[in-house]
Design an enzyme around this catalytic site. Structure first.
Site, short mmCIF file in Angstrom:
data_model
loop_
_atom_site.label_atom_id
_atom_site.label_comp_id
_atom_site.label_asym_id
_atom_site.label_seq_id
_atom_site.Cartn_x
_atom_site.Cartn_y
_atom_site.Cartn_z
N HIS A 53 0.84 -1.20 0.00
CA HIS A 53 0.00 0.00 0.00
C HIS A 53 0.87 1.25 0.00
CE1 HIS A 53 0.56 -1.24 4.22
NE2 HIS A 53 0.44 0.03 4.57
N LEU A 54 0.54 2.13 -0.92
CA LEU A 54 1.26 3.39 -1.06
C LEU A 54 0.55 4.46 -0.24
CD1 LEU A 54 3.39 5.15 -2.64
CD2 LEU A 54 1.54 5.61 -4.27
#
Length: 203
Positions: A150-151
Site C-alpha cells: 500500500h502506497l
C-alpha cells in the site's frame, strides 16, 4: 501507556529520538490484530493470505464488506482514505494483487507501481492539492501493520504534525519513497531501503 503515546513522549524527550522510531513502530505493528507477519507473499495469491488480509477483502468486495469509502478502483489498484490520517488528505493506494510489501518488488512490478503513483497524484489534483506538497511512500518491513502493498499518499506535507513527519520521514529505516536508480539497477524500477542504497554507492 499506549505505544502511540510512548512514541510521542520519546520524540519530544530525546534529541536522537528518530533512532527509537523503528522500535516503536514495530511494537505498534505487532500489537495490531491486522498484522500479517505469518502471511507469505504471493504473486500467485496464496489462499491463506487472501482469507486473512483485510486489504484483499477491500479489493475483492469494492469496499462493501468492510464499509470502506472507495475513492478509486480499476483492475489493478484500489484507493481509499487511511483510517488514521497523518494529514488532511491521506490516501492509501493498494494493489489488487496480493503483494506483501515494497521489499519484494522487482522490475516486473514497474507498471503496477507507476499506476499506484499516478492514481495518488490524480486524486490529490482532484482535491486541488499542489503536487510538490504531497508525500508518497511505503513503510519498510517490518514497520507496517498490514502485509499487503500500500502506497501512502499524504498532503499537505507542510501541515503534517511533528510526530507524523517522523513516522513518514522519507528514506529512513522505516519509510521509503519511490525512486528510479538507473545507474545502480540498469533502468529497473526499484524500491530499496535508503541505507542499502547508500552502502552500494559507497562501494
Amino acid at each position: 501507556m499506549s505505544t502511540s503515546l510512548l512514541l510521542f513522549y520519546i520524540t519530544l524527550s530525546y534529541p536522537d529520538s528518530y533512532l527509537f522510531v523503528p522500535f516503536c513502530l514495530k511494537l505498534m505493528a505487532s500489537s495490531s490484530p491486522a498484522i500479517s507477519s505469518k502471511v507469505e507473499d504471493t504473486a500467485d495469491g496464496n489462499a491463506a493470505a487472501l482469507a486473512s488480509c483485510i486489504f484483499c477483502k477491500i479489493a475483492a468486495s469494492g469496499g462493501e464488506k468492510t464499509n470502506t469509502n472507495i475513492l478509486y478502483q480499476d483492475n489493478d489498484v484500489v484507493a481509499f482514505p487511511d483510517i488514521k490520517p497523518a494529514a488532511k488528505h491521506h490516501t492509501l493506494v493498494i494493489s489488487k494483487q496480493h503483494v506483501l510489501n515494497a521489499k519484494v518488488l522487482t522490475s516486473e512490478h514497474k507498471a503496477l507501481v507507476q499506476k499506484m503513483v499516478d492514481t495518488g497524484k490524480k486524486l490529490m489534483q482532484e482535491q486541488g492539492i499542489e503536487l510538490d506538497d504531497v508525500r508518497y511512500g511505503f513503510h519498510w518491513p517490518p514497520f507496517y501493520s498490514i502485509g499487503h502493498l500500500h502506497l501512502h499518499v499524504i498532503a499537505p506535507v507542510s501541515e503534517m504534525s511533528f510526530l507524523s513527519k517522523i513516522i513518514f520521514k522519507p528514506n529512513t529505516w522505516w519509510f521509503v519513497t519511490v525512486s528510479i536508480y538507473t545507474s545502480l539497477f540498469r533502468n529497473s524500477y526499484c524500491f530499496v531501503n535508503y541505507k542499502e542504497v547508500s552502502e552500494v554507492k559507497m562501494r
